[in-house]
Design an enzyme around this catalytic site. Structure first.
Site, PDB file in Angstrom:
ATOM      1  N   ASP A   1       0.911  -1.145   0.000  1.00 26.87           N
ATOM      2  CA  ASP A   1       0.000   0.000   0.000  1.00 26.87           C
ATOM      3  C   ASP A   1       0.945   1.189   0.000  1.00 26.87           C
ATOM      4  OD1 ASP A   1      -1.459   2.276   0.773  1.00 26.87           O
ATOM      5  OD2 ASP A   1      -3.048   0.983   1.527  1.00 26.87           O
ATOM      6  N   HIS A   2       1.045   1.872  -1.129  1.00 30.34           N
ATOM      7  CA  HIS A   2       2.150   2.845  -1.246  1.00 30.34           C
ATOM      8  C   HIS A   2       2.005   3.980  -0.231  1.00 30.34           C
ATOM      9  CE1 HIS A   2      -0.532   5.227  -3.892  1.00 30.34           C
ATOM     10  NE2 HIS A   2       0.264   6.243  -3.628  1.00 30.34           N
TER      11      HIS A   2
ATOM     12  N   HIS B   1      -5.759   2.793   1.077  1.00 26.31           N
ATOM     13  CA  HIS B   1      -5.025   3.934   1.629  1.00 26.31           C
ATOM     14  C   HIS B   1      -5.752   4.580   2.813  1.00 26.31           C
ATOM     15  CE1 HIS B   1      -3.010   3.175  -2.031  1.00 26.31           C
ATOM     16  NE2 HIS B   1      -3.715   3.962  -2.806  1.00 26.31           N
TER      17      HIS B   1
END
Ligand code: BG6
Length: 482
Positions: free
Chosen positions: A170-171, A233
């Site tokens: 999950d950046h 996110h």
């Protein structure tokens, strides 16, 4: 020698994020001297042609002042290319042979491909002997479209890679400011005593974007804002805000606490869905002075997919009893901004009489992007010799992280994540139980929309979403922080 095997190496994510991140790590000498990057994709290229493509991508997507010709040349030297078609077992056999002797110090694999290829790729890797002890697998989103498809992906992966070697990306977890949230909460004694239902009145999390479809119609129109942004996110941000202090900053302790929060999310059931969620789809309008078409015009066909979602969430545990968490995200909103807004409770009694009528509760605004700063709004006395007593005004205590750490380069989130993958630290990656708890909550919302026959309301591009999103908070006497 250790190797990073990159699937989907000719794709958009690779060009925009992964290659620039690897370049950044290389330029800062954070990669082992004998580290190799083996790029793969279906295209029939040779290494020289891939290096040329990679060079072009870096020139296009890296800020010019970060790219240095001799560093670029030595970076490209680290790249090899092997074409692999995930449906052809013989391609994996070839890959296995090519990597023999190059992975004695470790192999990290990054799948930046369509999720439909995860299954055959993982099977191919296993058959080629590329899934053994010490091999780590990173998976890029989307990790399913609902709980059952996510489980199916997790099962396929688990057949070859045990959980401790599976790194779900999950950046947002790679962003400095997101990690800073942990520093703020657990590196300071100041906030923790107030960080609960007694001290906090409500929390808002906003991730707004000005962009529209960006040529991703095929993906986005099967996803929508809830699955594209909230499931991953925004729920990660919520979990980091709401979690109990972990005993250590390590993978198990941090993720154990996050998953408890995700499991405490109150399902938004059919009785509440219309009051506690709002969906929207942008129509034509102007964003930052630029006229843009509506979603349907961009897409070129009818669609009921939401490009905006606002939710009122609750974390049903002792710490957060009765504290609403308002979440909102959307495309084609007026500005690009991600922030966490925490409103504390007002003082129990004003000593300032009528002058205290405008006493504002303290607020903490943690801005994640575009600029990184933390702002605490406090009441202060207005200067002057007012004869009728003290006059108060809300003023900000500002901490600009960009200025405080001037000189430190702003890194791409993937730099942190790729380095952690290569070094085998899964703390900033999403564990299976987390992702499944996220989907469980999201699936109920989608089922609620279907049951209630909810379809997205129109909002003009450049506005803050449908007016119902304003009503969602105003009903509770709360305004969105814009
Ligand atoms: C991605 C979504 O995961 O995150 C995109 O698929 C979105 O739709 C992007 O634009 C936002 O990321 P960032 O880092 O620009 O906030």
């Amino acid at each position: 020698m250790s190797t990073l095997l990159l699937f989907g190496a000719t794709g958009d994510l690779s060009h925009r994020m992964l290659l620039p991140s690897l370049y950044g790590l290389h330029a800062d000498r954070l990669l082992p001297a004998d580290f190799r990057i083996c790029a793969t994709a279906r295209s029939e290229l040779d290494t020289a042609a891939f290096r040329a493509t990679a060079g072009e991508a870096l020139r296009r997507f890296m800020p010019a002042d970060r790219l240095e010709e001799s560093t670029l040349a030595s970076f490209l030297e680290r790249l090899d290319y092997i074409s692999v078609d995930a449906s052809r077992p013989e391609d994996f056999a070839r890959l296995g042979q090519a990597l023999a002797g190059r992975i004695d110090k470790g192999l990290s694999i990054f799948l930046s491909t369509a999720p439909s290829l995860f299954g055959p790729t993982v099977e191919g890797l296993k058959a080629a002997g590329l899934a053994g002890e010490g091999v780590r697998l990173a998976l890029e989103k989307p990790l399913g479209t609902d709980l059952s498809s996510s489980r199916a992906i997790n099962d396929v992966v688990a057949a070859a890679f045990p959980e401790e070697r599976t790194f779900r990306i999950d950046h947002y977890l790679g962003k400095e400011t997101v990690q800073n949230l942990l520093a703020l909460r657990f590196g300071n004694a100041l906030f923790e005593p107030m960080w609960n239902a007694k001290g906090i009145e409500h929390v808002q999390i906003t991730v707004s974007e000005t962009v529209g479809l960006e040529g991703r119609a095929g993906y986005y129109d099967t996803s929508g804002a809830l699955r594209d942004m909230v499931q991953n996110h925004m729920l990660q941000l919520l979990a980091l805000v709401a979690m109990e202090p972990p005993s250590h900053f390590d993978a198990s302790a941090v993720r154990d606490e996050k998953v408890k929060v995700l499991r405490s999310l109150r399902p938004i059931d059919a009785d509440h869905i219309e009051k506690e969620s709002v969906i929207g789809q942008y129509s034509a309008g102007a964003v930052a002075g630029q006229v843009v078409p509506g979603y349907l015009e961009e897409l070129g066909k009818p669609s009921d997919i939401e490009t905006f979602v606002a939710l009122k969430a609750h974390v049903d545990n002792w710490r957060w009893h009765g504290v609403p968490f308002y979440l909102r995200t959307g495309k084609r909103l007026p500005s690009r901004q991600s922030e966490i807004f925490i409103q504390f409770r007002t003082v129990p009694h004003s000593i300032f009489g009528g002058r205290g009528a405008h006493l504002q509760p303290n607020k903490l605004v943690i801005r994640l992007q575009p600029e990184e700063n933390i702002r605490l709004l406090v009441m202060a006395k207005e200067p002057g010799l007012d004869r009728q007593g003290i006059r108060l005004r809300e003023v900000p205590l500002d901490l600009s992280l960009t200025n405080a750490f001037a000189g430190a380069r702003r890194r791409i989130a993937y730099e942190r994540l790729l380095l952690d993958l290569i070094e085998g630290d899964p703390t900033l990656f999403v564990r299976r139980d987390e992702v499944e708890a996220q989907w469980e909550w999201i699936d109920r919302i989608r089922a609620g929309w279907t049951a209630a026959g909810m379809t997205p309301r129109s909002y003009g591009a450049g506005s803050w979403g449908p007016s119902a999103a304003i009503a969602l908070t105003e009903r509770d006497g709360v305004s969105w922080h814009d």
